[in-house]
Design a protein around this motif. Structure first.
Motif, PDB file in Angstrom:
ATOM      1  N   GLY A  41      50.360  56.935  19.515  1.00  0.00           N
ATOM      2  CA  GLY A  41      51.671  57.500  19.220  1.00  0.00           C
ATOM      3  C   GLY A  41      52.012  57.431  17.744  1.00  0.00           C
ATOM      4  O   GLY A  41      52.568  58.364  17.173  1.00  0.00           O
ATOM      5  N   ALA A  42      51.653  56.324  17.099  1.00  0.00           N
ATOM      6  CA  ALA A  42      51.923  56.169  15.669  1.00  0.00           C
ATOM      7  C   ALA A  42      51.123  57.187  14.855  1.00  0.00           C
ATOM      8  O   ALA A  42      51.644  57.809  13.923  1.00  0.00           O
ATOM      9  N   VAL A  43      49.858  57.380  15.231  1.00  0.00           N
ATOM     10  CA  VAL A  43      49.020  58.351  14.532  1.00  0.00           C
ATOM     11  C   VAL A  43      49.568  59.768  14.751  1.00  0.00           C
ATOM     12  O   VAL A  43      49.623  60.572  13.819  1.00  0.00           O
ATOM     13  N   THR A  44      49.992  60.056  15.957  1.00  0.00           N
ATOM     14  CA  THR A  44      50.558  61.371  16.264  1.00  0.00           C
ATOM     15  C   THR A  44      51.823  61.619  15.452  1.00  0.00           C
ATOM     16  O   THR A  44      52.038  62.722  14.940  1.00  0.00           O
ATOM     17  N   HIS A  45      52.657  60.597  15.303  1.00  0.00           N
ATOM     18  CA  HIS A  45      53.878  60.716  14.511  1.00  0.00           C
ATOM     19  C   HIS A  45      53.549  61.047  13.056  1.00  0.00           C
ATOM     20  O   HIS A  45      54.146  61.940  12.457  1.00  0.00           O
ATOM     21  N   VAL A  46      52.602  60.333  12.492  1.00  0.00           N
ATOM     22  CA  VAL A  46      52.214  60.551  11.091  1.00  0.00           C
ATOM     23  C   VAL A  46      51.659  61.966  10.911  1.00  0.00           C
ATOM     24  O   VAL A  46      52.009  62.668   9.958  1.00  0.00           O
ATOM     25  N   LEU A  47      50.809  62.391  11.841  1.00  0.00           N
ATOM     26  CA  LEU A  47      50.237  63.733  11.751  1.00  0.00           C
ATOM     27  C   LEU A  47      51.326  64.801  11.885  1.00  0.00           C
ATOM     28  O   LEU A  47      51.338  65.781  11.132  1.00  0.00           O
ATOM     29  N   SER A  48      52.255  64.601  12.798  1.00  0.00           N
ATOM     30  CA  SER A  48      53.349  65.556  12.985  1.00  0.00           C
ATOM     31  C   SER A  48      54.217  65.652  11.735  1.00  0.00           C
ATOM     32  O   SER A  48      54.598  66.751  11.318  1.00  0.00           O
ATOM     33  N   GLU A  49      54.533  64.500  11.135  1.00  0.00           N
ATOM     34  CA  GLU A  49      55.321  64.514   9.900  1.00  0.00           C
ATOM     35  C   GLU A  49      54.589  65.273   8.807  1.00  0.00           C
ATOM     36  O   GLU A  49      55.184  66.076   8.078  1.00  0.00           O
ATOM     37  N   HIS A  50      53.290  65.054   8.692  1.00  0.00           N
ATOM     38  CA  HIS A  50      52.482  65.752   7.686  1.00  0.00           C
ATOM     39  C   HIS A  50      52.559  67.263   7.895  1.00  0.00           C
ATOM     40  O   HIS A  50      52.784  68.024   6.952  1.00  0.00           O
ATOM     41  N   LYS A  51      52.401  67.705   9.131  1.00  0.00           N
ATOM     42  CA  LYS A  51      52.415  69.137   9.435  1.00  0.00           C
ATOM     43  C   LYS A  51      53.783  69.761   9.159  1.00  0.00           C
ATOM     44  O   LYS A  51      53.871  70.874   8.643  1.00  0.00           O
ATOM     45  N   VAL A  52      54.844  69.057   9.491  1.00  0.00           N
ATOM     46  CA  VAL A  52      56.192  69.575   9.221  1.00  0.00           C
ATOM     47  C   VAL A  52      56.412  69.690   7.719  1.00  0.00           C
ATOM     48  O   VAL A  52      56.912  70.704   7.220  1.00  0.00           O
ATOM     49  N   ARG A  53      56.026  68.657   6.985  1.00  0.00           N
ATOM     50  CA  ARG A  53      56.198  68.699   5.526  1.00  0.00           C
ATOM     51  C   ARG A  53      55.400  69.843   4.901  1.00  0.00           C
ATOM     52  O   ARG A  53      55.883  70.531   4.016  1.00  0.00           O
ATOM     53  N   ARG A  54      54.180  70.055   5.362  1.00  0.00           N
ATOM     54  CA  ARG A  54      53.361  71.150   4.830  1.00  0.00           C
ATOM     55  C   ARG A  54      53.989  72.505   5.158  1.00  0.00           C
ATOM     56  O   ARG A  54      54.001  73.404   4.324  1.00  0.00           O
ATOM     57  N   THR A  55      54.524  72.642   6.366  1.00  0.00           N
ATOM     58  CA  THR A  55      55.179  73.889   6.772  1.00  0.00           C
ATOM     59  C   THR A  55      56.396  74.170   5.903  1.00  0.00           C
ATOM     60  O   THR A  55      56.666  75.317   5.536  1.00  0.00           O
ATOM     61  N   LEU A  56      57.120  73.110   5.542  1.00  0.00           N
ATOM     62  CA  LEU A  56      58.314  73.249   4.702  1.00  0.00           C
ATOM     63  C   LEU A  56      57.971  73.246   3.216  1.00  0.00           C
ATOM     64  O   LEU A  56      58.855  73.210   2.371  1.00  0.00           O
ATOM     65  N   LYS A  57      56.666  73.257   2.921  1.00  0.00           N
ATOM     66  CA  LYS A  57      56.165  73.269   1.544  1.00  0.00           C
ATOM     67  C   LYS A  57      56.671  72.060   0.736  1.00  0.00           C
ATOM     68  O   LYS A  57      57.027  72.153  -0.417  1.00  0.00           O
ATOM     69  N   GLN A  58      56.687  70.908   1.416  1.00  0.00           N
ATOM     70  CA  GLN A  58      57.067  69.652   0.782  1.00  0.00           C
ATOM     71  C   GLN A  58      55.812  68.817   0.537  1.00  0.00           C
ATOM     72  O   GLN A  58      54.782  69.012   1.189  1.00  0.00           O
ATOM     73  N   GLN A  59      55.908  67.876  -0.374  1.00  0.00           N
ATOM     74  CA  GLN A  59      54.803  66.959  -0.661  1.00  0.00           C
ATOM     75  C   GLN A  59      54.581  66.060   0.547  1.00  0.00           C
ATOM     76  O   GLN A  59      55.520  65.522   1.113  1.00  0.00           O
ATOM     77  N   SER A  60      53.338  65.890   0.923  1.00  0.00           N
ATOM     78  CA  SER A  60      52.981  64.989   2.016  1.00  0.00           C
ATOM     79  C   SER A  60      52.208  63.809   1.434  1.00  0.00           C
ATOM     80  O   SER A  60      51.369  63.981   0.561  1.00  0.00           O
ATOM     81  N   LYS A  61      52.463  62.617   1.938  1.00  0.00           N
ATOM     82  CA  LYS A  61      51.789  61.412   1.461  1.00  0.00           C
ATOM     83  C   LYS A  61      50.370  61.333   2.007  1.00  0.00           C
ATOM     84  O   LYS A  61      49.556  60.586   1.521  1.00  0.00           O
ATOM     85  N   ARG A  62      50.082  62.085   3.034  1.00  0.00           N
ATOM     86  CA  ARG A  62      48.778  61.994   3.723  1.00  0.00           C
ATOM     87  C   ARG A  62      47.871  63.129   3.321  1.00  0.00           C
ATOM     88  O   ARG A  62      48.228  64.212   3.091  1.00  0.00           O
TER      89      ARG A  62
END
Length: 62
Positions: A41-62
């Protein structure tokens, strides 16, 4: 996920801290246990946050 990364007032613990506010601080001193499902679940959360940030054209830490 490191223990310090976990929310003090997490949604999963709301049943406790809504009924006993000091329990949130008391749990800070406890060692966190984990399970395979919790780690997944933690890994899924991190991956989901990364994908949302990329979609919004924001900097991702991952």
């Amino acid at each position: 996920m490191a223990p310090s990364d976990h929310a003090l007032l997490s949604a999963s613990g709301a049943h406790r801290w809504l009924n006993c506010a000091p329990s949130a601080h008391l749990e800070c001193d406890e060692l966190e246990s984990t399970s395979n499902a919790a780690e997944q679940g933690a890994v899924t959360h991190v991956l989901s946050e990364h994908k949302v940030r990329r979609t919004l054209k924001q900097q991702s830490k991952r």
